[in-house]
Enzyme design. Structure first.
Site, mmCIF file in Angstrom:
data_model
loop_
_atom_site.group_PDB
_atom_site.id
_atom_site.type_symbol
_atom_site.label_atom_id
_atom_site.label_comp_id
_atom_site.label_asym_id
_atom_site.label_seq_id
_atom_site.Cartn_x
_atom_site.Cartn_y
_atom_site.Cartn_z
ATOM 1 N N ARG A 210 -4.519 -27.602 -11.420
ATOM 2 C CA ARG A 210 -3.907 -26.384 -11.934
ATOM 3 C C ARG A 210 -4.851 -25.686 -12.918
ATOM 4 O O ARG A 210 -5.441 -26.321 -13.782
ATOM 5 C CB ARG A 210 -2.575 -26.703 -12.615
ATOM 6 N N ARG A 247 -1.361 -3.364 -10.415
ATOM 7 C CA ARG A 247 -2.425 -3.873 -11.274
ATOM 8 C C ARG A 247 -3.675 -4.029 -10.436
ATOM 9 O O ARG A 247 -3.623 -4.577 -9.330
ATOM 10 C CB ARG A 247 -2.036 -5.230 -11.890
ATOM 11 N N GLU A 264 -2.772 -6.310 -7.380
ATOM 12 C CA GLU A 264 -1.516 -7.023 -7.640
ATOM 13 C C GLU A 264 -0.386 -6.013 -7.530
ATOM 14 O O GLU A 264 -0.113 -5.262 -8.469
ATOM 15 C CB GLU A 264 -1.547 -7.672 -9.033
#
Length: 304
Positions: A210, A247, A264
């Site tokens: 992650r 975005r 985005e």
């Protein structure tokens, strides 16, 4: 005017899902304006989406794992009420193949190869490169490789292929290590604000580890050229005139020129904690959209 009901769509909290820091701020601000706003999980089968006048996709950050289910939900929701961004935009931007469309339209964007499952492939042998899924978010399944790391990168690609994912191979944009990545946010058809963040992908970090999606956030004042590139990219979006929010993430190429890394348009983080002065504009735009939706519903329901 009757109260407007707004759903801010999110996903169920899980350890692998980032926290939506915008959500509490937005909910408080909207409800303070007299509308009825609530956070709602997109995959909650008990929700009656028709009960909301406006459904705003905010932090459905697990949609990349369940793209087909998510797009089916978006289609059903758009039939029941007003969905923003609209369904056509969500469908177009949910797969990063749109980068090829940007390049075709003359937008400076990161060069990208797409490797579908079972495709034969050869990896770069001269420079660092990045491997990530064509349907992905939050740096999930993304990793940075040196030419000497071919076997590890090949295993990464095969892992994605085993899950039915198309892999993307891109050159590592090395100036991101010094210049960072800039995100230009647009809301209700106009530029809202920008932020800068540090590089996400560190060397030798496994693809399934992650990552921090937005490290080192800080406000940013975009250059004229950054604005031009971002606006050019958005002009290519089908039905882009209907974008409520967007975005554009930019990095510098080898010549120091701004280049599109991603658009985005489904569920972008707006970074309101970094740019709090933008909250009134965002709140006003959402409230206005909600009351327009209420009025449209009223006109449809009244007999002629």
């Amino acid at each position: 005017m009757p109260d407007a009901k707004i759903a801010l769509v999110t996903t169920r909290p899980r350890p692998e899902i980032n926290t939506d820091h915008d959500m509490p701020t937005l909910l408080e601000a909207l409800n303070r304006e007299g509308v009825e706003a609530a956070a709602v999980n997109w995959d909650d089968s008990e929700v009656n989406w028709n009960a909301f006048d406006l459904v705003l996709i905010r932090s459905t950050w697990d949609y990349t794992w369940r793209r087909a289910d998510f797009l089916q939900w978006a289609e059903q929701c758009s039939r029941a009420t007003q969905l923003l961004n609209p369904l056509s935009v969500v469908r177009w931007s949910a797969d990063k193949y749109y980068l090829a469309k940007l390049v075709e339209a003359g937008v400076p964007a990161v060069r990208t190869r797409y490797l579908k499952p079972d495709a034969e492939f050869a990896l770069p042998s001269d420079n660092e490169f990045v491997v990530k899924p064509a349907v992905g978010a939050g740096a999930r399944y993304a990793a940075r490789y040196r030419p000497a790391d071919h076997s590890t990168a090949e295993n990464h690609i095969r892992h994605m292929h085993s899950e039915g994912l198309t892999a993307m191979v891109q050159p590592y944009m090395s100036r991101i290590d010094s210049r960072g990545e800039r995100a230009l946010v647009f809301f209700n058809g106009t530029f809202l604000h920008a932020i800068r963040k540090n590089a996400v992908l560190a060397p030798e970090v496994p693809f399934d580890h992650r990552k921090v999606a937005h490290p080192g956030l800080e406000p940013w004042i975009p250059t004229e050229r950054e604005r031009e590139v971002a606006e050019h990219a958005l002009s290519v979006v089908p039905e882009g005139q209907n974008l409520f929010y967007a975005r554009v993430d930019l990095v510098d190429d080898d010549d120091g020129q701004p280049t599109v890394m991603e658009l985005e348009l489904v569920e972008p983080n707006l970074f309101l904690a970094v740019q709090p002065d933008s909250l009134p504009r965002v709140t006003t735009a959402i409230v206005d959209q909600a009351y327009r939706a209420v009025e449209r519903r009223r006109q449809v329901s009244e007999p002629i």
